[in-house]
Design a protein around this motif. Sequence first.
Motif, PDB file in Angstrom:
ATOM      1  N   ILE A  61      10.572   1.760   2.779  1.00 45.59           N
ATOM      2  CA  ILE A  61      11.704   2.464   2.167  1.00 45.59           C
ATOM      3  C   ILE A  61      12.415   3.337   3.201  1.00 45.59           C
ATOM      4  O   ILE A  61      13.642   3.445   3.207  1.00 45.59           O
ATOM      5  CB  ILE A  61      11.226   3.282   0.961  1.00 45.59           C
ATOM      6  N   ALA A  62      11.642   3.949   4.082  1.00 49.07           N
ATOM      7  CA  ALA A  62      12.255   4.778   5.130  1.00 49.07           C
ATOM      8  C   ALA A  62      13.150   3.936   6.037  1.00 49.07           C
ATOM      9  O   ALA A  62      14.244   4.360   6.416  1.00 49.07           O
ATOM     10  CB  ALA A  62      11.166   5.480   5.935  1.00 49.07           C
TER      11      ALA A  62
ATOM     12  N   GLU B 191      12.296   9.442   2.268  1.00 52.76           N
ATOM     13  CA  GLU B 191      10.863   9.728   2.370  1.00 52.76           C
ATOM     14  C   GLU B 191      10.256   9.634   0.970  1.00 52.76           C
ATOM     15  O   GLU B 191      10.422  10.531   0.143  1.00 52.76           O
ATOM     16  CB  GLU B 191      10.626  11.118   2.961  1.00 52.76           C
ATOM     17  N   LEU B 192       9.562   8.545   0.701  1.00 50.70           N
ATOM     18  CA  LEU B 192       9.069   8.259  -0.638  1.00 50.70           C
ATOM     19  C   LEU B 192       8.147   9.342  -1.166  1.00 50.70           C
ATOM     20  O   LEU B 192       8.197   9.684  -2.355  1.00 50.70           O
ATOM     21  CB  LEU B 192       8.338   6.908  -0.629  1.00 50.70           C
TER      22      LEU B 192
ATOM     23  N   ASN C  30       5.931   5.039 -10.188  1.00 51.08           N
ATOM     24  CA  ASN C  30       6.676   6.188 -10.702  1.00 51.08           C
ATOM     25  C   ASN C  30       7.649   6.744  -9.670  1.00 51.08           C
ATOM     26  O   ASN C  30       8.751   7.191 -10.013  1.00 51.08           O
ATOM     27  CB  ASN C  30       5.708   7.286 -11.146  1.00 51.08           C
ATOM     28  N   ARG C  31       7.272   6.718  -8.405  1.00 45.99           N
ATOM     29  CA  ARG C  31       8.177   7.219  -7.366  1.00 45.99           C
ATOM     30  C   ARG C  31       9.389   6.291  -7.208  1.00 45.99           C
ATOM     31  O   ARG C  31      10.498   6.756  -6.943  1.00 45.99           O
ATOM     32  CB  ARG C  31       7.432   7.389  -6.043  1.00 45.99           C
ATOM     33  N   MET C  32       9.168   4.990  -7.387  1.00 45.36           N
ATOM     34  CA  MET C  32      10.305   4.075  -7.337  1.00 45.36           C
ATOM     35  C   MET C  32      11.231   4.324  -8.526  1.00 45.36           C
ATOM     36  O   MET C  32      12.464   4.292  -8.388  1.00 45.36           O
ATOM     37  CB  MET C  32       9.807   2.632  -7.351  1.00 45.36           C
TER      38      MET C  32
ATOM     39  N   SER D 277       0.858  -1.181   0.000  1.00 44.64           N
ATOM     40  CA  SER D 277       0.000   0.000   0.000  1.00 44.64           C
ATOM     41  C   SER D 277       0.898   1.235   0.000  1.00 44.64           C
ATOM     42  O   SER D 277       2.127   1.130   0.143  1.00 44.64           O
ATOM     43  CB  SER D 277      -0.897   0.007   1.238  1.00 44.64           C
ATOM     44  N   ASN D 278       0.302   2.407  -0.150  1.00 44.20           N
ATOM     45  CA  ASN D 278       1.095   3.644  -0.128  1.00 44.20           C
ATOM     46  C   ASN D 278       1.882   3.771   1.175  1.00 44.20           C
ATOM     47  O   ASN D 278       3.087   4.042   1.166  1.00 44.20           O
ATOM     48  CB  ASN D 278       0.177   4.862  -0.292  1.00 44.20           C
ATOM     49  N   ASN D 279       1.183   3.555   2.292  1.00 43.11           N
ATOM     50  CA  ASN D 279       1.831   3.749   3.593  1.00 43.11           C
ATOM     51  C   ASN D 279       2.863   2.670   3.877  1.00 43.11           C
ATOM     52  O   ASN D 279       3.946   2.951   4.405  1.00 43.11           O
ATOM     53  CB  ASN D 279       0.779   3.771   4.703  1.00 43.11           C
ATOM     54  N   SER D 280       2.532   1.403   3.545  1.00 44.12           N
ATOM     55  CA  SER D 280       3.474   0.330   3.861  1.00 44.12           C
ATOM     56  C   SER D 280       4.745   0.447   3.032  1.00 44.12           C
ATOM     57  O   SER D 280       5.846   0.174   3.520  1.00 44.12           O
ATOM     58  CB  SER D 280       2.819  -1.040   3.635  1.00 44.12           C
TER      59      SER D 280
END
Length: 320
Positions: free
Chosen positions: A35-36, A42-43, A57-59, A27-30
């Motif tokens: 990653i943190a 901070e993704l 895309n962020r990855m 999920s977005n939060n997990s």
Amino acid sequence: MSDLTTKERRKLETYFEMGSGCFLDFSNNSLAQFIAESVDIELYSDKYKIGSGSKGNRMRAIWDLEPNQLVGKLIRDIIEDDDDKKLLYPHSKDRNQELKNHCLQIATRLENSNSPVVQPIINQPQTTSTFPPVQQSVPVNRPSAVGVFPPVQQPFSQPVTQQPLVYSKPTPNKNKVFIVHGHDDLAKEQLARFVTQVGLEPIILHEQASSSKTIIEKIEKYADEVCFAIVLYTPCDQGSKIGLTEPSPRARQNVVFEHGYFIGKLGRENVTAIVKGNLEKPNDISGVVYETLDDAGAWKFKLAKEMKTSGCAIDMNRII
């Protein structure tokens, strides 16, 4: 930036199932928390927002912007975490083992890469300096007509004055709203869904990556990023003045503290308190905006109006 090849990227994107903007079963939060903890990134910072800003895309942005060793470690940690999930949850989706081995080889190559990230050198046009170049203060001996070697002094050099460093305060993100809450999870989720509904991103402290920070350090960090704060008062505690026999419902102490903190940080006009039920309110901040969390939903329009007036990038047409 990493030096991933097009072929390597294609293998990673296939294994991590990034075709539709997703990333495995995160999920977005997990994913942000993982990653943190893995590489202290901070993704969901603006640095990694490209295209739609999806997880995939962020990855890709991390692959583009971060060095080989960091990208390699992150790839390996994600694959190992996926293996752990398979052990814990036997019904997890089976992965292509051959493709997994290729991805691990990519991670190994990146982790063992010793090539530094080289920044491009931009050729600047030469300009005429106002002052002569600074010369080393060493006397130069030259013979004179009478055979004496007097020291020749270097020309006067203008001292260089170092400019003081100026701290630039972060600019609040007009799409982020901090939600302060107690133990009423239903009311908290109701507020978070509304904030998302009108096009903003709710920041709920316990859902954010800790990155080895204390609670107050996390509050300070995210308070610099938001444009508005919503303080949810719910009757989670009881208390009374000494001598009184009947305790009255109260909000949690952390809610009252954070309410005052955000008033000082953002200004009263950028903080709204939402009250659920009949409870005691702090006397010191009487007169600030309190809205009732009513069943009819009138609070939604009042809260949206406050956020829009504050400058949040809110879409009033999405209120339902």
